[in-house]
Scaffold this motif. Structure first.
Motif, PDB file in Angstrom:
ATOM      1  N   TRP A  18       0.831  -1.205   0.000  1.00  0.00           N
ATOM      2  CA  TRP A  18       0.000   0.000   0.000  1.00  0.00           C
ATOM      3  C   TRP A  18       0.866   1.255   0.000  1.00  0.00           C
ATOM      4  CZ3 TRP A  18      -1.251   3.540   4.160  1.00  0.00           C
ATOM      5  CH2 TRP A  18      -2.306   4.413   3.861  1.00  0.00           C
ATOM      6  N   LEU A  19       1.923   1.227   0.796  1.00  0.00           N
ATOM      7  CA  LEU A  19       2.812   2.386   0.864  1.00  0.00           C
ATOM      8  C   LEU A  19       3.712   2.506  -0.366  1.00  0.00           C
ATOM      9  CD1 LEU A  19       3.949   2.199   4.598  1.00  0.00           C
ATOM     10  CD2 LEU A  19       2.503   3.967   3.555  1.00  0.00           C
ATOM     11  N   GLY A  20       3.898   1.400  -1.070  1.00  0.00           N
ATOM     12  CA  GLY A  20       4.795   1.410  -2.224  1.00  0.00           C
ATOM     13  C   GLY A  20       6.250   1.442  -1.798  1.00  0.00           C
ATOM     14  N   VAL A  21       6.563   0.672  -0.751  1.00  0.00           N
ATOM     15  CA  VAL A  21       7.945   0.578  -0.258  1.00  0.00           C
ATOM     16  C   VAL A  21       8.346  -0.888  -0.195  1.00  0.00           C
ATOM     17  CG1 VAL A  21       7.774   2.716   1.081  1.00  0.00           C
ATOM     18  CG2 VAL A  21       7.273   0.525   2.183  1.00  0.00           C
ATOM     19  N   SER A  47       8.042   6.275   0.137  1.00  0.00           N
ATOM     20  CA  SER A  47       7.047   5.814  -0.825  1.00  0.00           C
ATOM     21  C   SER A  47       7.279   6.392  -2.216  1.00  0.00           C
ATOM     22  CB  SER A  47       5.637   6.203  -0.350  1.00  0.00           C
ATOM     23  OG  SER A  47       4.675   5.815  -1.311  1.00  0.00           O
ATOM     24  N   ARG A  48       6.943   5.592  -3.215  1.00  0.00           N
ATOM     25  CA  ARG A  48       7.005   6.042  -4.599  1.00  0.00           C
ATOM     26  C   ARG A  48       5.682   6.698  -5.011  1.00  0.00           C
ATOM     27  NH1 ARG A  48       9.168   0.746  -4.396  1.00  0.00           N
ATOM     28  NH2 ARG A  48       7.146  -0.064  -4.985  1.00  0.00           N
ATOM     29  N   GLN A  49       4.717   6.683  -4.097  1.00  0.00           N
ATOM     30  CA  GLN A  49       3.398   7.237  -4.396  1.00  0.00           C
ATOM     31  C   GLN A  49       3.279   8.646  -3.816  1.00  0.00           C
ATOM     32  OE1 GLN A  49       0.241   4.421  -3.501  1.00  0.00           O
ATOM     33  NE2 GLN A  49       1.770   2.797  -3.450  1.00  0.00           N
ATOM     34  N   LYS A  53       2.148   9.764  -0.029  1.00  0.00           N
ATOM     35  CA  LYS A  53       3.231  10.331   0.776  1.00  0.00           C
ATOM     36  C   LYS A  53       2.816  11.685   1.353  1.00  0.00           C
ATOM     37  CE  LYS A  53       7.514  10.285  -0.968  1.00  0.00           C
ATOM     38  NZ  LYS A  53       8.817  10.671  -1.521  1.00  0.00           N
ATOM     39  N   SER A  54       2.216  12.522   0.547  1.00  0.00           N
ATOM     40  CA  SER A  54       1.814  13.854   1.025  1.00  0.00           C
ATOM     41  C   SER A  54       0.691  13.771   2.053  1.00  0.00           C
ATOM     42  CB  SER A  54       1.412  14.749  -0.143  1.00  0.00           C
ATOM     43  OG  SER A  54       0.186  14.322  -0.700  1.00  0.00           O
ATOM     44  N   ARG A  55      -0.123  12.745   1.962  1.00  0.00           N
ATOM     45  CA  ARG A  55      -1.200  12.579   2.942  1.00  0.00           C
ATOM     46  C   ARG A  55      -0.674  12.126   4.299  1.00  0.00           C
ATOM     47  NH1 ARG A  55      -5.662   8.794   0.650  1.00  0.00           N
ATOM     48  NH2 ARG A  55      -6.893   9.707   2.329  1.00  0.00           N
ATOM     49  N   LEU A  56       0.362  11.319   4.294  1.00  0.00           N
ATOM     50  CA  LEU A  56       0.873  10.726   5.527  1.00  0.00           C
ATOM     51  C   LEU A  56       1.980  11.530   6.208  1.00  0.00           C
ATOM     52  CD1 LEU A  56       1.002   7.009   4.355  1.00  0.00           C
ATOM     53  CD2 LEU A  56      -0.631   8.006   5.961  1.00  0.00           C
ATOM     54  N   PRO A  68      -1.557  16.000   7.267  1.00  0.00           N
ATOM     55  CA  PRO A  68      -2.915  16.480   7.525  1.00  0.00           C
ATOM     56  C   PRO A  68      -4.010  15.460   7.213  1.00  0.00           C
ATOM     57  CG  PRO A  68      -2.035  17.487   5.541  1.00  0.00           C
ATOM     58  CD  PRO A  68      -0.908  16.716   6.176  1.00  0.00           C
ATOM     59  N   GLU A  69      -3.735  14.522   6.347  1.00  0.00           N
ATOM     60  CA  GLU A  69      -4.738  13.508   5.992  1.00  0.00           C
ATOM     61  C   GLU A  69      -4.335  12.123   6.477  1.00  0.00           C
ATOM     62  OE1 GLU A  69      -6.275  13.676   1.981  1.00  0.00           O
ATOM     63  OE2 GLU A  69      -5.419  15.677   1.775  1.00  0.00           O
TER      64      GLU A  69
END
Length: 110
Positions: A18-21, A47-49, A53-56, A68-69
């Motif tokens: 899910w994280l792409g790691v 993460s490659r996503q 990444k920006s959400r977490l 923030p998300e």
């Protein structure tokens, strides 16, 4: 147990995908992590996503530990991707196994 993240880490393959790691980024003793929430956010940094990444991840200017998300993203993982059976069978989280056993016992009594 410090947080729900320790239980999520117990599904190493699912969370890594899910994280792409790489799975090697996933902890093998999730309940020994002092701050699982921060650890998950640090792993997300690899993460490659980009969107995930920006959400977490926290933004430095916010002074927060997570993005923030973060909560919404984690609930999405739990709802759509988390393989609780795999997490239980992997035996990486004794407290998850104990909780699942107690829930099963309660269900059997009802």
């Amino acid at each position: 147990m410090r947080s729900i993240e320790a239980w999520l880490f117990a599904d190493r393959v699912g969370l890594a995908n899910w994280l792409g790691v790489k799975i090697s980024n996933m902890p093998t003793l999730p309940e020994s992590i002092l701050d699982p929430k921060q650890n998950l956010a640090q792993i997300a940094a690899k993460s490659r996503q980009r969107e995930l990444k920006s959400r977490l991840m926290a933004r430095p200017e916010d002074g927060a530990i997570v993005g923030p998300e973060y909560g919404a993203a984690i609930f999405e993982f739990i709802d759509r991707h988390w393989d609780v059976e795999s997490a239980i069978k992997g035996a990486l989280s004794p407290s998850l196994l104990k909780a699942a056993t107690r829930i099963s016992e309660l269900r059997d009594r009802l």
